[in-house]
Design a protein around this motif. Structure first.
Motif, PDB file in Angstrom:
ATOM      1  N   LYS A  33     -37.681  -1.772 -70.288  1.00 43.32           N
ATOM      2  CA  LYS A  33     -38.471  -0.637 -69.788  1.00 43.32           C
ATOM      3  C   LYS A  33     -39.902  -0.614 -70.329  1.00 43.32           C
ATOM      4  CE  LYS A  33     -36.602   2.586 -73.293  1.00 43.32           C
ATOM      5  NZ  LYS A  33     -35.849   3.853 -73.487  1.00 43.32           N
ATOM      6  N   GLU A  34     -40.127  -1.143 -71.530  1.00 46.46           N
ATOM      7  CA  GLU A  34     -41.484  -1.115 -72.080  1.00 46.46           C
ATOM      8  C   GLU A  34     -42.410  -2.058 -71.305  1.00 46.46           C
ATOM      9  OE1 GLU A  34     -43.658  -0.884 -76.436  1.00 46.46           O
ATOM     10  OE2 GLU A  34     -41.695  -1.832 -76.293  1.00 46.46           O
ATOM     11  N   ALA A  35     -41.928  -3.273 -71.000  1.00 47.26           N
ATOM     12  CA  ALA A  35     -42.723  -4.201 -70.208  1.00 47.26           C
ATOM     13  C   ALA A  35     -42.901  -3.672 -68.784  1.00 47.26           C
ATOM     14  CB  ALA A  35     -42.067  -5.577 -70.184  1.00 47.26           C
ATOM     15  N   ASP A  36     -41.862  -3.037 -68.245  1.00 48.71           N
ATOM     16  CA  ASP A  36     -41.929  -2.453 -66.907  1.00 48.71           C
ATOM     17  C   ASP A  36     -42.989  -1.357 -66.849  1.00 48.71           C
ATOM     18  OD1 ASP A  36     -40.771  -1.815 -64.157  1.00 48.71           O
ATOM     19  OD2 ASP A  36     -40.484   0.087 -65.195  1.00 48.71           O
ATOM     20  N   LYS A  37     -43.046  -0.525 -67.868  1.00 46.40           N
ATOM     21  CA  LYS A  37     -44.045   0.552 -67.910  1.00 46.40           C
ATOM     22  C   LYS A  37     -45.457  -0.020 -67.961  1.00 46.40           C
ATOM     23  CE  LYS A  37     -45.434   4.686 -70.494  1.00 46.40           C
ATOM     24  NZ  LYS A  37     -45.130   5.551 -71.674  1.00 46.40           N
ATOM     25  N   LEU A  38     -45.635  -1.089 -68.727  1.00 42.18           N
ATOM     26  CA  LEU A  38     -46.958  -1.723 -68.812  1.00 42.18           C
ATOM     27  C   LEU A  38     -47.380  -2.294 -67.464  1.00 42.18           C
ATOM     28  CD1 LEU A  38     -46.496  -3.488 -72.249  1.00 42.18           C
ATOM     29  CD2 LEU A  38     -48.313  -1.854 -71.730  1.00 42.18           C
ATOM     30  N   ALA A  39     -46.429  -2.882 -66.745  1.00 50.08           N
ATOM     31  CA  ALA A  39     -46.735  -3.420 -65.407  1.00 50.08           C
ATOM     32  C   ALA A  39     -47.145  -2.297 -64.456  1.00 50.08           C
ATOM     33  CB  ALA A  39     -45.529  -4.174 -64.856  1.00 50.08           C
ATOM     34  N   ARG A  74     -32.848  -3.739 -66.669  1.00 51.87           N
ATOM     35  CA  ARG A  74     -34.135  -3.058 -66.507  1.00 51.87           C
ATOM     36  C   ARG A  74     -34.347  -2.024 -67.609  1.00 51.87           C
ATOM     37  NH1 ARG A  74     -37.051  -3.755 -62.141  1.00 51.87           N
ATOM     38  NH2 ARG A  74     -38.081  -1.753 -62.419  1.00 51.87           N
ATOM     39  N   LYS A  75     -33.264  -1.403 -68.047  1.00 51.66           N
ATOM     40  CA  LYS A  75     -33.363  -0.412 -69.126  1.00 51.66           C
ATOM     41  C   LYS A  75     -33.847  -1.066 -70.413  1.00 51.66           C
ATOM     42  CE  LYS A  75     -30.676   3.093 -71.615  1.00 51.66           C
ATOM     43  NZ  LYS A  75     -29.341   3.726 -71.767  1.00 51.66           N
ATOM     44  N   GLU A  76     -33.333  -2.267 -70.715  1.00 57.61           N
ATOM     45  CA  GLU A  76     -33.754  -2.977 -71.918  1.00 57.61           C
ATOM     46  C   GLU A  76     -35.193  -3.486 -71.807  1.00 57.61           C
ATOM     47  OE1 GLU A  76     -30.119  -5.384 -73.763  1.00 57.61           O
ATOM     48  OE2 GLU A  76     -30.193  -5.589 -71.574  1.00 57.61           O
ATOM     49  N   ASP A  92     -42.523  -8.477 -67.505  1.00 55.62           N
ATOM     50  CA  ASP A  92     -42.109  -7.869 -66.242  1.00 55.62           C
ATOM     51  C   ASP A  92     -43.292  -7.870 -65.284  1.00 55.62           C
ATOM     52  OD1 ASP A  92     -40.262  -6.760 -64.522  1.00 55.62           O
ATOM     53  OD2 ASP A  92     -40.697  -4.698 -65.102  1.00 55.62           O
ATOM     54  N   GLY A  93     -42.981  -7.997 -64.009  1.00 58.20           N
ATOM     55  CA  GLY A  93     -44.010  -7.964 -62.980  1.00 58.20           C
ATOM     56  C   GLY A  93     -43.689  -6.908 -61.941  1.00 58.20           C
ATOM     57  N   GLY A  94     -44.692  -6.097 -61.601  1.00 57.86           N
ATOM     58  CA  GLY A  94     -44.546  -5.116 -60.534  1.00 57.86           C
ATOM     59  C   GLY A  94     -45.392  -5.527 -59.338  1.00 57.86           C
ATOM     60  N   PHE A  95     -44.982  -5.108 -58.148  1.00 56.26           N
ATOM     61  CA  PHE A  95     -45.677  -5.554 -56.939  1.00 56.26           C
ATOM     62  C   PHE A  95     -45.820  -4.410 -55.950  1.00 56.26           C
ATOM     63  CE2 PHE A  95     -45.243  -7.464 -52.606  1.00 56.26           C
ATOM     64  CZ  PHE A  95     -46.479  -8.105 -52.570  1.00 56.26           C
ATOM     65  N   CYS A 153     -39.331 -19.998 -78.777  1.00 60.35           N
ATOM     66  CA  CYS A 153     -39.638 -18.641 -78.337  1.00 60.35           C
ATOM     67  C   CYS A 153     -38.521 -18.168 -77.411  1.00 60.35           C
ATOM     68  CB  CYS A 153     -40.964 -18.591 -77.578  1.00 60.35           C
ATOM     69  SG  CYS A 153     -42.408 -19.147 -78.505  1.00 60.35           S
ATOM     70  N   GLU A 154     -38.158 -16.913 -77.551  1.00 59.76           N
ATOM     71  CA  GLU A 154     -37.174 -16.336 -76.638  1.00 59.76           C
ATOM     72  C   GLU A 154     -37.898 -15.459 -75.628  1.00 59.76           C
ATOM     73  OE1 GLU A 154     -32.879 -14.011 -76.536  1.00 59.76           O
ATOM     74  OE2 GLU A 154     -34.042 -14.047 -78.402  1.00 59.76           O
ATOM     75  N   PHE A 155     -37.649 -15.717 -74.347  1.00 56.63           N
ATOM     76  CA  PHE A 155     -38.265 -14.953 -73.271  1.00 56.63           C
ATOM     77  C   PHE A 155     -37.206 -14.080 -72.619  1.00 56.63           C
ATOM     78  CE2 PHE A 155     -40.871 -18.710 -73.831  1.00 56.63           C
ATOM     79  CZ  PHE A 155     -42.170 -18.204 -73.779  1.00 56.63           C
ATOM     80  N   LYS A 156     -37.466 -12.779 -72.579  1.00 57.80           N
ATOM     81  CA  LYS A 156     -36.506 -11.835 -72.023  1.00 57.80           C
ATOM     82  C   LYS A 156     -37.115 -11.098 -70.833  1.00 57.80           C
ATOM     83  CE  LYS A 156     -34.002 -10.928 -76.343  1.00 57.80           C
ATOM     84  NZ  LYS A 156     -33.418  -9.876 -77.217  1.00 57.80           N
ATOM     85  N   GLY A 157     -36.367 -11.041 -69.746  1.00 56.05           N
ATOM     86  CA  GLY A 157     -36.819 -10.327 -68.564  1.00 56.05           C
ATOM     87  C   GLY A 157     -35.639  -9.902 -67.722  1.00 56.05           C
ATOM     88  N   ASP A 158     -35.905  -9.019 -66.742  1.00 59.96           N
ATOM     89  CA  ASP A 158     -34.808  -8.531 -65.901  1.00 59.96           C
ATOM     90  C   ASP A 158     -34.748  -9.240 -64.552  1.00 59.96           C
ATOM     91  OD1 ASP A 158     -36.605  -7.053 -64.041  1.00 59.96           O
ATOM     92  OD2 ASP A 158     -36.951  -5.787 -65.784  1.00 59.96           O
ATOM     93  N   SER A 159     -35.586 -10.272 -64.363  1.00 58.97           N
ATOM     94  CA  SER A 159     -35.545 -11.051 -63.131  1.00 58.97           C
ATOM     95  C   SER A 159     -34.654 -12.274 -63.337  1.00 58.97           C
ATOM     96  CB  SER A 159     -36.955 -11.499 -62.722  1.00 58.97           C
ATOM     97  OG  SER A 159     -36.888 -12.358 -61.605  1.00 58.97           O
ATOM     98  N   GLN A 160     -33.412 -12.163 -62.885  1.00 59.36           N
ATOM     99  CA  GLN A 160     -32.476 -13.280 -63.036  1.00 59.36           C
ATOM    100  C   GLN A 160     -32.945 -14.495 -62.239  1.00 59.36           C
ATOM    101  OE1 GLN A 160     -28.462 -12.551 -61.661  1.00 59.36           O
ATOM    102  NE2 GLN A 160     -27.601 -13.976 -63.141  1.00 59.36           N
TER     103      GLN A 160
END
Length: 218
Positions: free
Chosen positions: A196-202, A192-194, A79-82, A143-150
């Motif tokens: 949330k851990e990557a989002d928190k790290l960002a 985004r709920k799924e 996840d990336g935050g800006f 590798c499976e890559f999972k993110g909330d950015s469609q």
């Protein structure tokens, strides 16, 4: 990496009928192969990976024994935050993998300057994940890559076009890195709920909290 089996089944009149399996894990593929060979009714048994490379049973057993000691069965959440006010990006990655008989989780983040958009932050997070995989010695695996950015995942998959020059540069860097590592990627859009851990790290990266932690979970 997943594998597909192909073999000929011998009928009583010596006629042969070709069969193929679904995509299965390496462990399951070997189990099926051993049972087929043990039945005495199968011939010309081959194992194919997702790149189309083929092996016989003896070869696939040796291959998977070697792979067992390297990181495998990899799932990456990113996840990336800006922050528009500072043009800074926070990158968050959660990575699960097996090594030997154990399972590990890596949580990592990083802050970058001179970003332009949230989508660029998402691309940067994906590339950051690839750098972690490279440091782990991951290569020629699925590798499976999972993110909330469609947007990002669909562009990476090639389903959606990318018209922005900045994002195309990230796409080129990612594709080159994927090619170098020989990765077979599966892209999965999650909520985004799924994520949330990557989002928190960002978010923590944007707050100046640097994290890199490896945990044994199994």
């Amino acid at each position: 990496m997943r594998y597909r089996l192909e073999w000929n089944h011998k009928l009583k009149n010596n006629q042969k009928v070709q069969f193929s399996s679904e995509w299965v894990s390496g462990e399951t593929a070997i189990q099926i192969g051993e049972e087929l060979e043990g039945s005495g009714k199968a011939s010309d048994l081959y194992f194919y990976d997702e790149k189309g490379t083929s092996w016989i049973l003896k070869e696939i057993k040796k291959l998977l024994t070697e792979i067992e000691e390297d990181p495998h069965e990899i799932t990456v959440y990113f996840d990336g935050g800006f922050l528009k006010e500072t043009n800074q990006a926070g990158l968050g990655v959660v990575l699960f993998y097996k090594q030997g008989k154990k399972k590990y989780r890596i949580r990592a983040n990083e802050r970058l300057d001179e970003m332009d958009t949230n989508n660029e932050a998402e691309y940067a997070a994906f590339y950051y994940a690839l750098n972690i995989l490279e440091d782990l010695g991951v290569h020629h695996l699925s590798c499976e890559f999972k993110g909330d950015s469609q947007v990002v995942l669909k562009q990476l998959e090639g389903d959606w076009p990318c018209y922005e020059e900045t994002l195309n540069r990230w796409l080129d860097r990612i594709e080159e890195k994927m090619k170098t590592l020989g990765l077979v990627a599966k892209y999965t859009v999650i909520s985004r709920k799924e994520n949330k851990e990557a989002d928190k790290l960002a978010t923590q990266a944007l707050e100046g909290k640097e994290i890199f932690a490896k945990t044994l979970i199994l």
